[in-house]
Design an enzyme around this catalytic site. Structure first.
Site, mmCIF file in Angstrom:
data_model
loop_
_atom_site.group_PDB
_atom_site.id
_atom_site.type_symbol
_atom_site.label_atom_id
_atom_site.label_comp_id
_atom_site.label_asym_id
_atom_site.label_seq_id
_atom_site.Cartn_x
_atom_site.Cartn_y
_atom_site.Cartn_z
ATOM 1 N N SER A 1 41.799 -3.655 -0.267
ATOM 2 C CA SER A 1 42.402 -2.597 -1.074
ATOM 3 C C SER A 1 43.657 -2.096 -0.385
ATOM 4 O O SER A 1 43.789 -2.174 0.845
ATOM 5 C CB SER A 1 41.408 -1.443 -1.232
ATOM 6 O OG SER A 1 42.051 -0.278 -1.667
ATOM 7 N N GLU B 1 37.879 -7.166 -3.167
ATOM 8 C CA GLU B 1 38.387 -6.348 -2.077
ATOM 9 C C GLU B 1 37.226 -5.962 -1.163
ATOM 10 O O GLU B 1 36.117 -5.698 -1.633
ATOM 11 C CB GLU B 1 39.054 -5.080 -2.620
ATOM 12 C CG GLU B 1 40.327 -5.356 -3.386
ATOM 13 C CD GLU B 1 40.990 -4.098 -3.912
ATOM 14 O OE1 GLU B 1 42.154 -4.187 -4.318
ATOM 15 O OE2 GLU B 1 40.339 -3.038 -3.942
ATOM 16 N N CYS C 1 48.030 1.309 -11.879
ATOM 17 C CA CYS C 1 46.916 0.618 -11.218
ATOM 18 C C CYS C 1 47.171 -0.845 -10.896
ATOM 19 O O CYS C 1 48.112 -1.463 -11.351
ATOM 20 C CB CYS C 1 45.622 0.845 -11.967
ATOM 21 S SG CYS C 1 45.185 2.611 -12.005
#
Length: 562
Positions: free
Chosen positions: A475, A449, A128
């Protein structure tokens, strides 16, 4: 009787050596260490395992494999945790303000444990978006022997005869609102798009940064694209446990192979695969830990001379599974070898040239050779002009040809929520330039984002006719004419704070220009009247972050000197 003194030659000897360290040793015996264990290298496993999101839910199992490798090779394994936030769950609400600040918190937390316990080496376990770069920053900062095991992508979802990633679902929300998708199909897609553990099944930030870790040499070959559910991921975790003990015994450290040249290799690879623009935040931050200067201009310079070779989601149709089956990063490095600093070394002890010597590209249609690229230039572009004198970034590979040059009227919002609502209620029209400001590192604070807005634009059919510019970020799932990282940000007095509804904004990606078409006399009048939008910040974390964070053009790193 056991020994009362030790002469261990590693860092952890400061913990164990000497009669006066009997109390230290007693604590270690309390967790099960034997006399002979006290003389072995102490290896920390930094695990970002948690049960809330798919990218990290399987890392406990991988940690067990790492431990087996460490004990097999003659080390002692100590596991500790750090935090991990899922960007996907934090999307579109106040929670996203905390995601980028978590990068620095993670790096600091690793330093605190590794230095307090004087660990001899570290194995980083992460998936991540902010966790992987944070661990790379920690490796660069601490410079003790280290290796990384990235958790791997999740398998792609499947619905309606095609493979899916999470970005596909977010865009379908707009299609449902327009009546193009039934509620039943939308719900079924929601249930199918994330079939299990791993990072999102696309070349978003998580998988982009996993590739960066592999290219700069901090993982074993092939690690970044081996999927979370593949048995090869367990094997590479175990082998990494073995390798870290060797690295400690040979005193091989991250700065032996994380260099400006290896970071430039990583930029080129990101440009060749349509990587997330968040890499343009994280790679400079890693470089900053090393005292190396990397600027946005370096991304533009290298992308201009690096062909675009792999069209993965969200910019293309191929999945990470397609990429893995084609040979992954080793096969791509083999194709790119003439462009790379090929003598850079990795944790294996081999150079990139040596590592790829026997590698085969199993599908040249997916991993294109230099002689047959998708496009002659890579995916990154850095735009400059009066609206972004320090730079703004765009993923060119995700922008249709007809939107690479565009002039349109500004539709201005001071936060993402208002912009997203306006897109869905039809207030944003084809040809507009949506401006979202006060979402930068200081102004957000936290530099959210804008995926909710970009997905709305795509879902509402505006992705090929409407541009978006922001001092926030995007993103890795974002595609379309989306320009982020506008710097200086509005909260720092940037010109984006002076834009008014109806102002014409000119975007010229081929010429790398971003201009507000308002005469200087009018801009000067606005400067005199401008007042920075002050958001009420009650969070101590965000207050501290806003006070310390630097320009996004240099990686949004925190001030170190006071």
């Amino acid at each position: 009787m056991g020994k009362l003194d030790y002469d261990k030659p590693y860092r952890s000897g400061q913990v164990t050596n000497g009669v006066h360290k009997a109390g230290n040793r007693a604590h270690l015996r309390a967790v099960g260490l034997l006399d002979e264990d006290l003389e072995k290298p102490f290896i920390g496993i930094v695990n970002s395992y948690n049960t809330m999101h798919p990218g990290h839910q399987h890392l406990r199992e991988l940690a067990e494999e790492v431990k087996l490798g460490i004990w097999t090779a003659g080390g002692v394994a100590f596991e500790f945790n750090t935090i991990a936030i899922c960007d996907g769950i934090a999307q579109g609400h106040v929670g996203m303000r905390y995601v980028l600040p978590s990068r620095d918190q993670i790096t600091d937390s690793i330093e605190l444990v590794a230095e307090a316990e004087q660990l001899d080496g570290l194995v980083f376990l992460a998936s991540c978006d902010k966790i992987e770069p944070a661990m790379l920053m920690a490796a660069a900062r601490l410079n003790i022997p280290a290796i990384m095991v990235t958790g791997g992508p999740m398998l792609p979802g499947y619905f309606g005869g095609r493979e899916l990633a999470i970005a596909d679902l977010r865009e379908v929300a707009g299609q449902w609102r327009r009546g193009e998708v039934t509620a039943e199909d939308f719900y079924e897609m929601e249930c199918q798009v994330c079939p299990g553990p791993g990072s999102c099944a696309m070349n978003g930030t998580a998988n982009t940064m996993a590739m960066v870790a592999e290219v700069i040499g901090l993982t074993l070959p092939g690690c970044s694209s081996i999927h979370a559910v593949q048995s090869a991921k367990r094997r590479i975790a175990k082998q990494s446990g073995i390798e870290i003990v060797r690295l400690v015994k040979e005193n091989v450290k991250p700065r032996d192979f994380i260099t400006k040249n290896s970071l430039e290799n990583a930029i080129r690879v990101c440009a060749a695969v349509g990587g997330s623009t968040n890499a343009m935040l994280h790679i400079p931050a890693i470089a900053s830990e090393l005292g190396i200067e990397l600027e946005l201009d370096d991304f533009d310079r290298l992308s201009r001379v690096t062909p675009y070779l792999v069209r993965m989601k969200p910019s293309g149709d191929y999945t990470l599974l397609d990429f893995e089956r084609s040979g992954g990063i080793p096969a791509l490095l083999k194709e790119m070898l003439p462009l790379l600093h090929a003598e850079e070394r990795t944790v294996t002890g081999k150079t990139i040239r040596e590592l790829v010597a026997g590698v085969k590209n199993k599908n040249p249609e997916i991993i294109r050779p230099l002689t047959n690229p998708v496009a002659p230039h890579g995916s990154y572009g850095v735009l400059k002009g009066n609206l972004a004198p320090e730079g703004a970034v765009v993923k060119i590979s995700g922008v249709s040809e007809k939107m690479r040059s565009h002039t349109g009227p500004a539709v201005v919002f001071d936060n993402e929520e208002e912009a997203t609502k306006a897109v869905y209620d039809g207030s944003v029209k084809a040809g507009d330039v949506v401006v979202i400001r006060y979402e930068g590192p200081k102004g957000g604070p936290g530099m959210r984002e804008m995926l909710a807005t970009t997905s709305a634009l795509m879902g509402m059919g505006l992705g090929d006719s409407t541009a978006l510019i922001t001092d926030g970020r995007f993103s890795g799932a974002t595609r379309g004419p989306c320009i982020g990282h506008v710097s200086p940000e509005a909260a720092a007095g940037g010109l984006i704070g002076l834009v008014e509804n109806g102002d014409l904004i000119s975007i010229n990606i081929p010429e790398r220009k971003l201009e507000l078409l308002v005469d200087e006399e009018e801009l000067e009048r606005r400067r005199k009247e401008w007042r920075c939008l002050k958001k009420e910040i009650t969070s101590p974390v965000l207050k501290r972050y806003a006070a310390l964070v630097g320009s996004v053009a240099q990686g949004a790193v925190l001030k170190q000197d006071f």
